[in-house]
Design a protein around this motif. Sequence first.
Motif, mmCIF file in Angstrom:
data_model
loop_
_atom_site.group_PDB
_atom_site.id
_atom_site.type_symbol
_atom_site.label_atom_id
_atom_site.label_comp_id
_atom_site.label_asym_id
_atom_site.label_seq_id
_atom_site.Cartn_x
_atom_site.Cartn_y
_atom_site.Cartn_z
ATOM 1 N N SER A 152 0.818 -1.223 0.000
ATOM 2 C CA SER A 152 0.000 0.000 0.000
ATOM 3 C C SER A 152 0.851 1.271 0.000
ATOM 4 O O SER A 152 0.346 2.360 -0.268
ATOM 5 N N LEU A 153 2.143 1.137 0.281
ATOM 6 C CA LEU A 153 3.041 2.299 0.260
ATOM 7 C C LEU A 153 3.498 2.650 -1.150
ATOM 8 O O LEU A 153 4.117 3.692 -1.361
ATOM 9 N N ALA A 154 3.207 1.785 -2.106
ATOM 10 C CA ALA A 154 3.765 1.936 -3.456
ATOM 11 C C ALA A 154 3.486 3.303 -4.065
ATOM 12 O O ALA A 154 4.331 3.865 -4.775
ATOM 13 N N GLY A 155 2.327 3.858 -3.785
ATOM 14 C CA GLY A 155 1.958 5.137 -4.379
ATOM 15 C C GLY A 155 2.834 6.305 -3.963
ATOM 16 O O GLY A 155 2.809 7.366 -4.601
ATOM 17 N N TYR A 156 3.606 6.125 -2.911
ATOM 18 C CA TYR A 156 4.475 7.201 -2.431
ATOM 19 C C TYR A 156 5.831 7.237 -3.133
ATOM 20 O O TYR A 156 6.591 8.192 -2.972
ATOM 21 N N PHE A 157 6.145 6.195 -3.895
ATOM 22 C CA PHE A 157 7.474 6.087 -4.492
ATOM 23 C C PHE A 157 7.410 6.178 -6.017
ATOM 24 O O PHE A 157 6.375 5.910 -6.629
ATOM 25 N N ASN A 158 8.544 6.522 -6.614
ATOM 26 C CA ASN A 158 8.642 6.646 -8.068
ATOM 27 C C ASN A 158 8.869 5.274 -8.698
ATOM 28 O O ASN A 158 9.916 5.004 -9.278
ATOM 29 N N ILE A 159 7.854 4.422 -8.584
ATOM 30 C CA ILE A 159 8.030 3.026 -9.013
ATOM 31 C C ILE A 159 6.860 2.549 -9.873
ATOM 32 O O ILE A 159 6.552 1.363 -9.918
ATOM 33 N N LYS A 160 6.234 3.471 -10.592
ATOM 34 C CA LYS A 160 5.017 3.099 -11.326
ATOM 35 C C LYS A 160 5.275 2.085 -12.446
ATOM 36 O O LYS A 160 4.367 1.379 -12.854
ATOM 37 N N ASP A 161 6.515 1.996 -12.913
ATOM 38 C CA ASP A 161 6.826 1.056 -13.985
ATOM 39 C C ASP A 161 7.473 -0.230 -13.476
ATOM 40 O O ASP A 161 7.927 -1.059 -14.272
ATOM 41 N N MET A 173 11.744 10.410 16.192
ATOM 42 C CA MET A 173 10.745 10.274 15.129
ATOM 43 C C MET A 173 9.672 9.259 15.503
ATOM 44 O O MET A 173 8.517 9.381 15.105
ATOM 45 N N GLY A 174 10.061 8.245 16.269
ATOM 46 C CA GLY A 174 9.128 7.168 16.558
ATOM 47 C C GLY A 174 9.273 6.050 15.538
ATOM 48 O O GLY A 174 9.998 6.162 14.546
ATOM 49 N N HIS A 175 8.566 4.956 15.792
ATOM 50 C CA HIS A 175 8.681 3.754 14.947
ATOM 51 C C HIS A 175 7.704 3.868 13.784
ATOM 52 O O HIS A 175 6.618 3.276 13.786
ATOM 53 N N THR A 176 8.112 4.635 12.787
ATOM 54 C CA THR A 176 7.228 4.942 11.675
ATOM 55 C C THR A 176 8.062 5.260 10.446
ATOM 56 O O THR A 176 9.290 5.169 10.484
ATOM 57 N N ILE A 177 7.399 5.619 9.355
ATOM 58 C CA ILE A 177 8.078 6.060 8.139
ATOM 59 C C ILE A 177 7.687 7.515 7.905
ATOM 60 O O ILE A 177 6.506 7.838 7.822
ATOM 61 N N SER A 178 8.685 8.371 7.797
ATOM 62 C CA SER A 178 8.421 9.803 7.676
ATOM 63 C C SER A 178 8.378 10.240 6.213
ATOM 64 O O SER A 178 8.902 9.556 5.317
ATOM 65 N N THR A 179 7.790 11.408 5.993
ATOM 66 C CA THR A 179 7.758 11.989 4.654
ATOM 67 C C THR A 179 9.161 12.234 4.129
ATOM 68 O O THR A 179 9.446 12.014 2.946
ATOM 69 N N ASP A 180 10.050 12.667 5.018
ATOM 70 C CA ASP A 180 11.421 12.930 4.591
ATOM 71 C C ASP A 180 12.107 11.641 4.128
ATOM 72 O O ASP A 180 12.855 11.646 3.141
ATOM 73 N N GLU A 181 11.851 10.533 4.825
ATOM 74 C CA GLU A 181 12.438 9.256 4.410
ATOM 75 C C GLU A 181 11.940 8.857 3.025
ATOM 76 O O GLU A 181 12.709 8.336 2.206
ATOM 77 N N ILE A 182 10.661 9.077 2.768
ATOM 78 C CA ILE A 182 10.098 8.758 1.452
ATOM 79 C C ILE A 182 10.763 9.599 0.378
ATOM 80 O O ILE A 182 11.137 9.102 -0.699
ATOM 81 N N GLU A 183 10.964 10.875 0.669
ATOM 82 C CA GLU A 183 11.628 11.758 -0.289
ATOM 83 C C GLU A 183 13.067 11.309 -0.545
ATOM 84 O O GLU A 183 13.544 11.324 -1.683
ATOM 85 N N LYS A 184 13.754 10.902 0.521
ATOM 86 C CA LYS A 184 15.131 10.426 0.376
ATOM 87 C C LYS A 184 15.174 9.159 -0.479
ATOM 88 O O LYS A 184 16.047 8.996 -1.331
ATOM 89 N N ALA A 185 14.234 8.253 -0.246
ATOM 90 C CA ALA A 185 14.183 7.021 -1.024
ATOM 91 C C ALA A 185 13.985 7.335 -2.514
ATOM 92 O O ALA A 185 14.641 6.731 -3.374
ATOM 93 N N ASN A 186 13.095 8.267 -2.799
ATOM 94 C CA ASN A 186 12.837 8.628 -4.186
ATOM 95 C C ASN A 186 14.034 9.315 -4.829
ATOM 96 O O ASN A 186 14.363 9.071 -5.994
ATOM 97 N N THR A 187 14.702 10.171 -4.075
ATOM 98 C CA THR A 187 15.834 10.935 -4.609
ATOM 99 C C THR A 187 17.061 10.063 -4.801
ATOM 100 O O THR A 187 17.772 10.180 -5.813
ATOM 101 N N LEU A 188 17.314 9.164 -3.850
ATOM 102 C CA LEU A 188 18.558 8.396 -3.841
ATOM 103 C C LEU A 188 18.447 7.031 -4.536
ATOM 104 O O LEU A 188 19.425 6.552 -5.119
ATOM 105 N N ILE A 189 17.283 6.416 -4.452
ATOM 106 C CA ILE A 189 17.147 5.033 -4.925
ATOM 107 C C ILE A 189 16.237 4.938 -6.153
ATOM 108 O O ILE A 189 16.623 4.382 -7.180
ATOM 109 N N PHE A 190 15.039 5.451 -6.038
ATOM 110 C CA PHE A 190 14.060 5.305 -7.128
ATOM 111 C C PHE A 190 14.101 6.541 -8.024
ATOM 112 O O PHE A 190 13.095 7.221 -8.216
ATOM 113 N N LYS A 191 15.265 6.823 -8.594
ATOM 114 C CA LYS A 191 15.423 8.054 -9.378
ATOM 115 C C LYS A 191 15.385 7.792 -10.865
ATOM 116 O O LYS A 191 15.426 6.657 -11.301
#
Length: 205
Positions: A35-44, A187-205
């Motif tokens: 369900s997290l897929a929509g947050y990442f640059n992975i549509k293909d 931050m707590g035991h969660t996934i933050s917006t900043d982490e999602i942005e980092k994943a998109n910028t660094l990994i799913f680019k």
Amino acid sequence: MHQKKIFAAGKSLNEAEKALVMVHGRGAFAEDILSLAGYFNIKDYALLAPQATNNTWYPYSFLTPPQQNEPWLSSALNILKQVEADILAAGISSNNIYFLGFSQGACLMLEFITRYAKKRGGAVAFTGGLVGDKIYKENYSGDFLQMPVFIGSSDPDVHVPVERVRETVTVLKNMHADVTVKIYPSMGHTISTDEIEKANTLIFK
């Protein structure tokens, strides 16, 4: 032992040029991580999420001696090995295979890619570290060949001590991974917006 039960989303393996293996956390479901897929640059991408038996990859904390989490730990690692083999068999190269995990899933994913280090597309670990009461360097072999890895975690975190995150980063860097780590205060035991942005910028680019 875990049964091979894989949930899929995105493009089919036969259509996609890239694949992402998404590994859920303790007590969760494969559908949750998908369900997290929509947050990442992975549509293909082809998306594959294995389901842990009883929603747990191994019974105890990842910080316990590994033998106490057997046979579940080895079984879980074998599931990821089978999923990667299926992706390769579909004609997708290692350079286009990505891994992502959260919490227990991040720990399992990091353990897998480090035991079988090679140049994959990249990896994202949301709150995780290598498995064991200590770092067992003899378990790890291969060369990441500058594969990009992003690890994000909280300090403190209720399950994953920041010390283990830093130890993990050292191991990965010594095996030539291009690691970016970001520790978020309280931050707590969660996934933050900043982490999602980092994943998109660094990994799913």
